[in-house]
Write a protein that holds these residues in place. Structure first.
Motif, short mmCIF file in Angstrom:
data_model
loop_
_atom_site.label_atom_id
_atom_site.label_comp_id
_atom_site.label_asym_id
_atom_site.label_seq_id
_atom_site.Cartn_x
_atom_site.Cartn_y
_atom_site.Cartn_z
N GLY A 245 4.28 -2.87 -2.06
CA GLY A 245 3.10 -3.52 -2.65
C GLY A 245 2.40 -4.35 -1.53
N ALA B 81 7.52 -5.45 0.47
CA ALA B 81 6.13 -6.07 0.36
C ALA B 81 6.25 -7.29 1.32
CB ALA B 81 6.02 -6.56 -1.04
N PRO C 60 8.08 -5.87 -5.11
CA PRO C 60 6.69 -5.50 -4.93
C PRO C 60 5.82 -5.18 -6.23
CG PRO C 60 8.28 -4.09 -4.05
CD PRO C 60 9.10 -5.22 -4.51
N THR C 61 4.53 -5.63 -6.36
CA THR C 61 4.14 -5.06 -7.47
C THR C 61 4.03 -3.72 -7.49
OG1 THR C 61 1.97 -5.31 -6.01
CG2 THR C 61 2.22 -7.11 -7.35
N LYS C 62 3.64 -3.14 -8.54
CA LYS C 62 3.91 -1.67 -8.92
C LYS C 62 2.60 -0.99 -8.78
CE LYS C 62 8.01 -2.14 -11.65
NZ LYS C 62 8.75 -1.69 -12.81
N GLU C 63 1.46 -1.48 -8.59
CA GLU C 63 0.30 -0.93 -8.56
C GLU C 63 -0.06 -0.34 -7.29
OE1 GLU C 63 -0.13 -4.08 -11.98
OE2 GLU C 63 0.71 -3.70 -9.73
N CYS C 64 0.13 -0.96 -6.23
CA CYS C 64 -0.32 -0.21 -4.91
C CYS C 64 0.16 0.94 -4.56
CB CYS C 64 0.24 -1.06 -3.84
SG CYS C 64 -0.35 -3.18 -3.73
N CYS D 160 -4.09 -6.67 -8.65
CA CYS D 160 -3.10 -7.51 -9.28
C CYS D 160 -3.31 -8.69 -8.80
CB CYS D 160 -1.55 -6.85 -9.02
SG CYS D 160 -1.46 -6.29 -7.16
N PRO E 215 4.33 -10.96 -3.36
CA PRO E 215 4.62 -11.05 -4.63
C PRO E 215 4.86 -12.40 -5.45
CG PRO E 215 6.40 -9.73 -3.70
CD PRO E 215 5.50 -10.09 -2.56
#
Length: 191
Positions: A83, A40, A97-101, A14, A87
């Motif tokens: 995350g 995060a 927090p980013t949603k990818e982690c 990300c 962020p």
């Protein structure tokens, strides 16, 4: 575990979203007994590279009744945010927090740990992800019903100083929840 943590440290999935660039911050060991899943890292933690190295971390350690030596011993406690990277800043505080982690890394980390006895779910993001439809309507209701999620999960609000007003309005939290949290943590560490 070492290879997994190395892979996480190199993650930049990300990168384009991150104001200060990627710097994944996580701590875990195959022997971790307690897993803390928070939001995060904040900007202070992004700079230091040490999870929970801020006022929120001080408050969390006080809630748990432990010192830095225990908190930062990955054989006892794993520190896994929703995350892994800072962020960035939003209008009223840090961005979510980013949603990818979590979908990419959490199950790999948790599957590698053999001795987990308790997972602390700190804040709404972690609670939504892990509790799904068991979540109550509000964070306050979820934390009030913390016993419902035991023995696997212990739900907590975020320990940010910004939540001091919430704590003042909800005096039951320090009277009922914190002693139970400290008993659980003490018991797990002693085992």
């Amino acid at each position: 575990m070492k290879e997994l943590l190395t892979s996480i440290s190199k993650c930049d999935i990300c990168k384009a979203k991150l104001e200060l660039g990627p710097r994944p911050i996580v701590s875990a060991d195959i022997n971790s007994k307690i897993v803390i899943i928070g939001q995060a890292p904040g900007s202070i933690v992004h700079k230091s590279g040490i999870p929970w190295d801020d006022k929120s971390g001080e408050n969390l350690r006080a809630w748990m009744g432990i010192d830095n030596d225990i908190f930062y011993n990955p054989e006892i406690i794993a520190l896994i945010p929703m995350g892994f990277c800072y962020p960035g800043r939003g209008k009223s505080g840090d961005l979510p927090p980013t949603k990818e982690c979590a979908p990419l890394w959490h199950h790999k980390l948790l599957d590698t740990m053999n001795n987990v006895e308790l997972i602390l779910l700190i804040g709404t993001y972690a609670q939504k992800y892990y509790l799904g439809d068991q979540l109550k309507r509000t964070l306050t209701d979820t934390v009030k019903h913390y016993k419902k999620y035991l023995p696997d999960h212990f739900v907590l609000p975020h320990p940010s100083p910004r939540n001091n007003i919430w704590q003042a309005k909800n005096a039951w939290f320090k009277k009922e929840v914190i002693p139970q949290l400290q008993d659980s943590v003490r018991s797990i560490i002693a085992s």
